[in-house]
Design a protein around this motif. Structure first.
Motif: not given
Ligand code: FAD
Length: 451
Positions: A339-340, A397-402, A406-413
């Motif tokens: 996130m940072c 959202w941040l990734a979209g701005q940049c 975005g966040v990888e699916e595996w990381r979320i799961l």
């Protein structure tokens, strides 16, 4: 050292930027700012990088951290601490936190704190960050000047003389796990026992044969009560996260009980809401921390009100001072490092002019509407930066701005799996898991970033 090419199609403005703090947030902020072409100085009061991951067995003179004049020890890490996130999840997106398999570190999937510090040091070395850091330099004042630049006053540790410098922008990365928050308990001032905040907890030895009331239900509370149960006579955990009236003996332990909050004090005893009472030696507050920016002088524009740092657009920019002042790492109940990383990319791009921010009015409108939504849902101000349910939407959202992935699916799961196991199996979740298929997916992804 890894080299990067700057995009050439945008008119990039290079700014002179002060980053306050060389923990995980400051390190990745410095990297992203320099990648974008800014001139960066990182001011760090400690003598090494790593912030909260620098373990020390020293504790503060005031065990509750109430005295504002006390010498502050930055880190809140305890001796037995292992990460509460699997290393695959925890690492920066483009610098995976993998075990090097060279026998030099802690190869466990949920490693001890020393391994995290080692990782941050390797990250700093890989990207040449240390050369930007001024160690043993404490920022004592940051003030806005008439020409909209920032005057940053710092002083060397053990030296009274201070030193002023002018910067275009300031990025606050000073961490938020050093200033204890204490549970309010009527009558506590005359309670004869000992009190301590988890900020000053290191090892269980001091609690041998004692009766402890531990207040809290965070990841630290879950760890520390187990650490202490190994030596204490009794451990009574008072938690806000359990049903009213709860009184449960904890499985595995014959000396630990879970109670619902609140507690009251009567004649030296601690009385639980479920009616039980104990004669305790110690109340241990695992009750979290307060945001604290003792150096920041914005003429009242940015304030900390009931632990809301505001007004802040998307937890990063004060609308009236954007992009010249920003904060990295404020949200909690998140995966902090990636996130940072995304917040830092956004700040770096906004400062160079590559990423456009909405107008000041639009940012303020958005921020006010966010605060109104919290209020309408009955969420107190102190939960403003608790992202829990929507951290991945926020990251994306941040990734979209940049303009990045975005966040990888595996990381979320994997995060969801670890969080669930931590709740249901606090003793074993770090050593037993069922998501090997996600580890394989993560490793495949990591091949994009060779060591
Ligand atoms: P910090 O690491 O606190 O760094 C801030 C830096 O700023 C410090 O180096 C400090 O010296 C410096 N500084 C402060 N004020 C000044 C000043 N005035 N002038 C100059 N320098 C200054 N996260 C995870 O991902 N996984 C985990 O398992 C995990 N476990 C945790 C367990 C505990 C007990 C705690 C407290 C936190 C845990 N975290 C965990 C969260 C952790 O805080 C973040 O991972 C991350 O390290 C925060 O980095 P930061 O840079 O924001 O803050």
């Amino acid at each position: 050292m890894t080299q990067f090419n700057l995009p050439t199609m945008f008119p990039i403005h290079s700014r002179h930027v002060a980053v306050i703090g060389a923990g995980a947030a400051g390190l990745v902020a410095a990297r992203e700012l320099r990648r974008e072409g800014h001139k960066v100085v990182v001011l760090e009061k400690n003598d090494q990088i790593g912030g909260t991951w620098i373990y020390t067995d020293r504790v503060e003179s005031d065990p509750l951290g109430l005295d504002p004049r006390r010498p502050v020890i930055h880190s809140s890490i305890y001796g037995s601490l292992r990460t509460n996130l699997p290393r695959e999840v925890m690492g920066f997106k483009d610098y995976p936190f993998v075990s090097r398999n060279d026998g030099s570190g802690d190869p466990r999937r949920f490693p001890g704190h020393t391994e995290v510090l080692k990782y941050l040091k390797e990250f700093a070395r890989e990207f040449g960050i240390e050369e930007m850091v001024r160690f043993e330099t404490e920022v004592v004042n940051v003030g806005l000047m008439d020409n909209n630049k920032w005057k940053v006053r710092s002083k060397k540790i053990n030296n009274k003389d201070s030193f002023d410098e002018i910067y275009d922008a300031v990025v606050a990365c000073n961490g938020h796990y050093s200033q204890p928050r204490i549970a309010e308990i009527p009558g506590i001032d005359s309670w004869p026992g000992k009190q301590i905040h988890s900020h000053n907890y290191r090892t269980p030895e001091h609690f041998r044969d004692q009766v402890i009331v531990l207040i809290g239900s965070s990841a630290s509370a879950v760890d520390i009560c187990r650490d202490i149960a190994g030596v204490a006579r009794e451990v009574h955990v008072a938690s806000r996260s359990v049903a009213d009236g709860t009184y449960e003996k904890q499985p595995i332990y014959d000396n630990m009980w879970l109670h619902s909050m609140e507690i009251a004090l009567k004649d030296g005893t601690v009385v639980f809401r479920n009616g039980n009472m104990v004669l305790a030696d110690v109340i241990l507050h695992c009750t979290g921390y307060k945001y604290h920016f003792p150096f920041l002088d914005t003429n009242g524009y940015v304030t900390v009100d009931d632990n809301r740092v505001g007004p802040l657009y998307k937890h990063v920019f004060p609308p009236g001072l954007a992009p010249w002042l920003s904060f990295v790492g404020l949200p909690w109940k998140v995966i902090p490092f990636p996130m940072c990383e995304l917040q830092s990319k956004w700040i770096a791009g906004a400062l160079s002019g590559r990423i456009l921010l909405p107008s000041q009015e639009e940012m303020m409108e958005d921020t006010k509407s966010f605060y109104s939504t919290l209020e309408a849902s009955g969420i107190p101000k102190r939960y403003t930066h608790n992202l829990s349910d929507y951290q991945f939407d926020y990251d994306n959202w941040l990734a979209g701005q940049c303009g990045c992935e975005g966040v990888e699916e595996w990381r979320i799961l994997m995060y969801l799996a670890a969080s669930s196991s931590r709740r249901t199996r606090p003793e074993t979740y770090r050593d037993e898991w069922e998501d090997d298929h996600l580890i394989l997916q993560a490793q495949e992804d990591f091949n994009k970033y060779p060591p």
